[in-house]
Design an enzyme around this catalytic site. Structure first.
Site, short mmCIF file in Angstrom:
data_model
loop_
_atom_site.label_atom_id
_atom_site.label_comp_id
_atom_site.label_asym_id
_atom_site.label_seq_id
_atom_site.Cartn_x
_atom_site.Cartn_y
_atom_site.Cartn_z
N CYS A 52 0.83 -1.19 0.00
CA CYS A 52 0.00 0.00 0.00
C CYS A 52 0.87 1.24 0.00
O CYS A 52 2.08 1.19 -0.14
CB CYS A 52 -0.91 0.01 1.24
SG CYS A 52 -1.83 -1.53 1.49
N ARG A 103 -4.88 1.46 -0.39
CA ARG A 103 -4.78 0.01 -0.23
C ARG A 103 -4.73 -0.75 -1.55
O ARG A 103 -5.54 -0.50 -2.46
CB ARG A 103 -5.97 -0.50 0.60
CG ARG A 103 -5.82 -1.98 0.97
CD ARG A 103 -7.02 -2.52 1.71
NE ARG A 103 -6.78 -3.90 2.11
CZ ARG A 103 -7.70 -4.81 2.32
NH1 ARG A 103 -8.97 -4.46 2.20
NH2 ARG A 103 -7.41 -6.03 2.67
N LEU A 104 -3.79 -1.67 -1.61
CA LEU A 104 -3.75 -2.70 -2.64
C LEU A 104 -4.11 -4.00 -1.93
O LEU A 104 -3.37 -4.48 -1.07
CB LEU A 104 -2.36 -2.80 -3.27
CG LEU A 104 -2.18 -3.82 -4.39
CD1 LEU A 104 -2.97 -3.40 -5.62
CD2 LEU A 104 -0.70 -3.99 -4.75
N ILE A 117 -4.40 -7.62 -0.84
CA ILE A 117 -3.64 -8.86 -1.02
C ILE A 117 -4.14 -9.93 -0.05
O ILE A 117 -4.34 -11.08 -0.43
CB ILE A 117 -2.13 -8.62 -0.77
CG1 ILE A 117 -1.59 -7.53 -1.72
CG2 ILE A 117 -1.35 -9.91 -0.94
CD1 ILE A 117 -1.60 -7.88 -3.17
N ASN A 123 2.24 -0.58 5.33
CA ASN A 123 2.56 -0.99 3.97
C ASN A 123 3.50 -2.18 4.05
O ASN A 123 4.55 -2.09 4.68
CB ASN A 123 3.24 0.19 3.24
CG ASN A 123 3.85 -0.23 1.91
OD1 ASN A 123 3.37 -1.14 1.26
ND2 ASN A 123 4.92 0.44 1.53
N GLY A 124 3.12 -3.30 3.46
CA GLY A 124 4.01 -4.45 3.43
C GLY A 124 3.30 -5.76 3.66
O GLY A 124 2.09 -5.88 3.48
N GLU A 125 4.08 -6.75 4.06
CA GLU A 125 3.55 -8.08 4.40
C GLU A 125 4.31 -8.61 5.61
O GLU A 125 5.54 -8.59 5.63
CB GLU A 125 3.71 -9.06 3.24
CG GLU A 125 2.96 -8.69 1.97
CD GLU A 125 1.44 -8.73 2.12
OE1 GLU A 125 0.96 -9.34 3.09
OE2 GLU A 125 0.76 -8.16 1.26
N GLY A 161 14.10 -12.87 -7.36
CA GLY A 161 15.33 -13.41 -6.78
C GLY A 161 16.28 -12.33 -6.30
O GLY A 161 17.45 -12.63 -5.99
#
Length: 560
Positions: A2, A50-51, A53, A75-77, A364
């Site tokens: 986000c 917001r995106l 997920i 913002n993040g995971e 990667g």
């Protein structure tokens, strides 16, 4: 994934303007086109784009605790959020959503600022404690997610992107001369400064607290190489690394929307894909890009080989010189900070292609910095060994290397000749202080006298010198890996990765930069990473039965 922003006044009786907060949010629409939210009260305003997920239906931000005294935008995971959530429920906390965002709220209730160290993932968040009238800003350990702030005479303003901060009329658009010099020294801007005066980055592994009008910035994590030269059992280390990567990739696959992979045709992205296909029965889409013409190394055949081996739905595209040129104005707008990363343009087009199929991409990125994959690590380590061998004769050897350069066979040695009498600390960042530096050799031509009067070269070199000081007792390889992880990685590569994928509203995940992976790699003996002339030695041994030999044995080319 986000975009976050906000403003906190030092005066407890002032309230941020809703219209300004909305403008700050809307300039970052690309970061979160699915939803938005605000929290405004005395002294504080928080905004969120917001995106979606995870928890697509109930994850709207800002999110508060049960009594509305703690608010967060994030913002993040957080990849260990389910484990943290279960533990917090056992301790009596009540959740109203299934999001990782709400875990931060209750984790703070339970542990205060120490909650940050319990998070595993990529994150930047702002938390407001109504009772304490306190703001907490935090950024993940490696700097995968960005967070900027500006301290004015009356407030602190923060956001995921600089352009959001510049929306606020109290922030002046002024050039930071020291930031310009840093950029022209390194080709990016290391450390907390930017090229904008009074707009700083929150460094990776740090948090900021504002309370009672006072700002304090503290470090909560650092990368420790103290065991990097110890001996161990290679077979055991390889098995542990394989298990760690399998778990890390599994965690990075958590999503309520489709996940895809960026394939570079290299070892890292191919190996990560192999772990992913082992752990899901869902179709995985893969993406790669090539360039029109015959003057570039083409990654597509290798990427296609990997896609065929692991049975993915593969997509590729080609871009032209015109595509590259036409994108440059957008590149400037999205990147915000001057960063010399032309591959970012290719990343823009391949993530634009991916957007048609997925919302999350796995890359990667980071394997080279963690496991010594760049050729310069090998070259400089061997150069130091040669210097140690010849000792006082280094000056003569330098002359011999210079003379040998006239022979085509030895031309590659010419650039190393001037380094024979200089310690690694003095030349590793040779753009800034070594004999390779075209810029510093011509600084009097490139800088006006008036501009030179604003510049303190010692100050510009300070970020790298301070990091080198932190690992002054470590081996040469550890020094290079540490400094690159602290500077080149967050202030160049990860800025590119975040900005350009978010320009297409895509979340990019980087399993090889999970802090547990970095910590594991840092504690390996140096020869597990660089063995003779072989870079990323332990990864290549771990992946020899996973990655096609054509990819495993190909020469590293880099992305053009």
């Amino acid at each position: 994934m986000c975009g976050i922003c906000g403003k906190v006044f030092f005066d407890k009786d002032r309230t941020p303007a809703p219209d300004t907060l909305k403008k700050m949010m809307h300039v970052m629409n690309h970061r979160g086109p699915d939803d938005e939210g605000m929290y405004i009260s005395k002294q504080v305003g928080l905004g969120h784009k917001r995106l979606t997920i995870i928890d697509l239906n109930t994850g709207k931000q800002p999110i508060a605790n049960e009594d509305g005294m703690i608010w967060v935008v994030y913002n993040g995971e957080i990849y260990n959020y389910k484990e943290l959530r279960a533990n917090l429920i056992q301790k009596g906390h009540t959740f109203k959503t299934d999001t990782d965002t709400e875990v931060i709220v209750h984790l703070y209730e339970q542990y205060g600022e120490k909650c940050i160290s319990k998070l595993r993932g990529m994150f930047a968040f702002a938390l407001w404690d109504e009772r304490e009238r306190m703001l907490l800003l935090a950024r993940d350990r490696v700097g995968i997610k960005p967070l900027y702030y500006s301290i004015t005479e009356t407030s602190i303003i923060f956001a995921s992107e600089i352009k959001s901060i510049l929306v606020d009329p109290s922030v002046k658009r002024e050039v930071n001369f020291a930031g310009v010099d840093k950029f022209l020294t390194y080709f990016y801007t290391p450390g907390p400064e930017t090229v904008f005066k009074n707009i700083d980055k929150l460094n990776p592994g740090y948090f900021l607290i504002l309370k009672d009008g006072k700002v304090a910035v503290k470090q909560y994590w650092d990368l420790n190489f103290s065991m990097s030269e110890t001996e161990g059992n290679f077979k055991t280390s390889a098995a542990e690394l394989t298990d760690l990567l399998r778990k890390t990739v599994r965690d990075h696959m958590i999503s309520d929307v489709p996940v895809g992979f960026l394939l570079s045709g290299g070892i890292d992205s191919t190996a990560l894909l192999s772990f992913a296909t082992e752990q899901t029965d869902k179709d995985i889409s893969t993406f790669t890009i090539g360039f029109e013409g015959h003057d570039f190394a083409d990654e597509r055949p290798y990427a296609k080989l990997a896609a065929e081996k692991f049975g993915t739905k593969h997509h590729e595209m080609t871009i032209t010189a015109k595509d590259f040129l036409d994108f440059l104005p957008k590149y400037v707008w999205h990147m915000e900070e001057p960063v010399c990363e032309p591959p970012a343009i290719a990343l823009y087009f391949v993530s634009k292609l991916a957007k048609e199929y997925v919302k999350v991409l796995i890359s990667g990125e980071g394997g080279d910095e963690a496991f010594a994959g760049y050729p310069n690590y090998r070259n400089f380590v061997w150069l130091e060994r040669v210097k140690k061998l010849f000792g006082p004769l280094n000056g003569s050897v330098s002359k011999i290397l210079s003379h040998m350069s006239s022979l085509s066979l030895f031309s590659k040695f010419e650039k190393y000749a001037p380094l024979m009498n200089i310690a690694l600390d003095g030349y590793y960042y040779s753009r800034s202080s070594g004999p390779f530096s075209f810029f510093n050799a011509n600084i009097e031509k490139l800088y006006s006298e008036k501009f030179r009067n604003h510049i303190d070269k010692k100050y510009s070199l300070e970020p790298v010198n301070s990091y080198l000081h932190n690992v002054r007792d470590q081996g040469n390889l550890a020094k290079m890996l540490y400094v690159d992880t602290k500077t080149w990685l967050p202030d160049d590569l990860l800025i590119k990765a975040d900005r350009i994928t978010m320009a297409n509203s895509i979340e990019l995940r980087v399993p090889l930069l999970d802090h547990k992976v970095l910590e594991f790699a840092a504690c390996l003996p140096a020869h597990y990473k660089l063995n003779g002339f072989t870079t990323k030695y332990i990864l290549k041994k771990c992946f020899r039965n996973r990655v096609p030999k054509e990819i495993l044995n190909r020469k590293k080319t880099g992305f053009p």
